[in-house]
Design a protein around this motif. Structure first.
Motif, short mmCIF file in Angstrom:
data_model
loop_
_atom_site.label_atom_id
_atom_site.label_comp_id
_atom_site.label_asym_id
_atom_site.label_seq_id
_atom_site.Cartn_x
_atom_site.Cartn_y
_atom_site.Cartn_z
N ARG A 122 0.84 -1.21 0.00
CA ARG A 122 0.00 0.00 0.00
C ARG A 122 0.86 1.25 0.00
O ARG A 122 0.50 2.26 -0.59
N ALA A 123 2.01 1.21 0.67
CA ALA A 123 2.92 2.36 0.67
C ALA A 123 3.47 2.60 -0.74
O ALA A 123 3.69 3.73 -1.14
N ARG A 124 3.68 1.54 -1.51
CA ARG A 124 4.16 1.68 -2.87
C ARG A 124 3.03 1.99 -3.85
O ARG A 124 3.28 2.43 -4.96
N LEU A 125 1.81 1.77 -3.44
CA LEU A 125 0.65 2.01 -4.29
C LEU A 125 0.30 3.50 -4.37
O LEU A 125 -0.17 3.96 -5.40
N ALA A 126 0.56 4.26 -3.32
CA ALA A 126 0.17 5.67 -3.28
C ALA A 126 0.77 6.49 -4.43
O ALA A 126 0.04 7.23 -5.10
N PRO A 127 2.08 6.41 -4.72
CA PRO A 127 2.61 7.20 -5.85
C PRO A 127 2.02 6.78 -7.20
O PRO A 127 1.82 7.61 -8.08
N VAL A 128 1.75 5.47 -7.34
CA VAL A 128 1.17 4.99 -8.59
C VAL A 128 -0.24 5.54 -8.74
O VAL A 128 -0.66 5.93 -9.84
N LEU A 129 -0.99 5.62 -7.65
CA LEU A 129 -2.34 6.20 -7.69
C LEU A 129 -2.29 7.67 -8.10
O LEU A 129 -3.09 8.12 -8.93
N ASP A 130 -1.36 8.41 -7.52
CA ASP A 130 -1.22 9.83 -7.87
C ASP A 130 -0.88 10.00 -9.35
O ASP A 130 -1.46 10.84 -10.04
N GLN A 131 0.05 9.19 -9.84
CA GLN A 131 0.43 9.28 -11.25
C GLN A 131 -0.73 8.88 -12.15
O GLN A 131 -0.96 9.50 -13.19
N ALA A 132 -1.49 7.87 -11.76
CA ALA A 132 -2.64 7.44 -12.55
C ALA A 132 -3.69 8.53 -12.62
O ALA A 132 -4.29 8.77 -13.67
#
Length: 148
Positions: A122-132
């Motif tokens: 989940r910690a690694r998911l946050a930047p991917v969500l922002d970029q998406a």
């Protein structure tokens, strides 16, 4: 009898023609700047635009700085074709980036649900969500991916 003075029709046509010529000059100038947008200075931008359009650097420079008074049709066609090709490549690149982000997002969501340590993913998911979100993947599709 006094004659009614009317506006000279030929001046009106001339003014219209000059406005059309100026509009084409502005279009070509902005088109050259668009094609060379990845350059750092004007010379690099001109070289990039020349390569993409197939015209010489001198012609591109003259278009950029509006030095050509009446631009021939073959030059305008070359610039417009290059702009169309540039836009198609840009759109394809954006679709590709969006597809990669969607796949990356789906894999992270799957790993965070199945993993023994969901907080790690989940910690690694946050930047991917922002970029998406910046690319344009809607929050609704993100929520659907998160529910899976």
């Amino acid at each position: 009898m006094t004659e009614i003075s009317r506006r000279n029709e030929s001046n009106s046509r001339r003014e219209t023609e000059m406005q059309r010529v100026e509009a084409i000059r502005k279009e070509m100038s902005s088109g050259v700047r668009l094609l060379g947008a990845s350059g750092r200075n004007a010379d690099e931008e001109n070289a990039i635009a020349a390569r993409l359009s197939g015209l010489s650097v001198t012609v591109i420079e003259r278009l950029r700085w509006k030095k050509i008074k009446r631009i021939p049709a073959d030059i305008t066609d070359a610039i417009r074709d290059a702009i169309d090709a540039y836009n198609a490549i840009t759109e394809a690149r954006a679709r590709h980036e969006r597809d990669i982000l969607a796949a990356q997002l789906a894999s992270f969501v799957g790993l965070s649900d199945q993993s023994g340590d969901p907080e790690f993913y989940r910690a690694r998911l946050a930047p991917v969500l922002d970029q998406a979100r910046r690319v344009g993947i809607s929050d609704r599709s993100l929520a659907e991916d998160g529910e899976r």
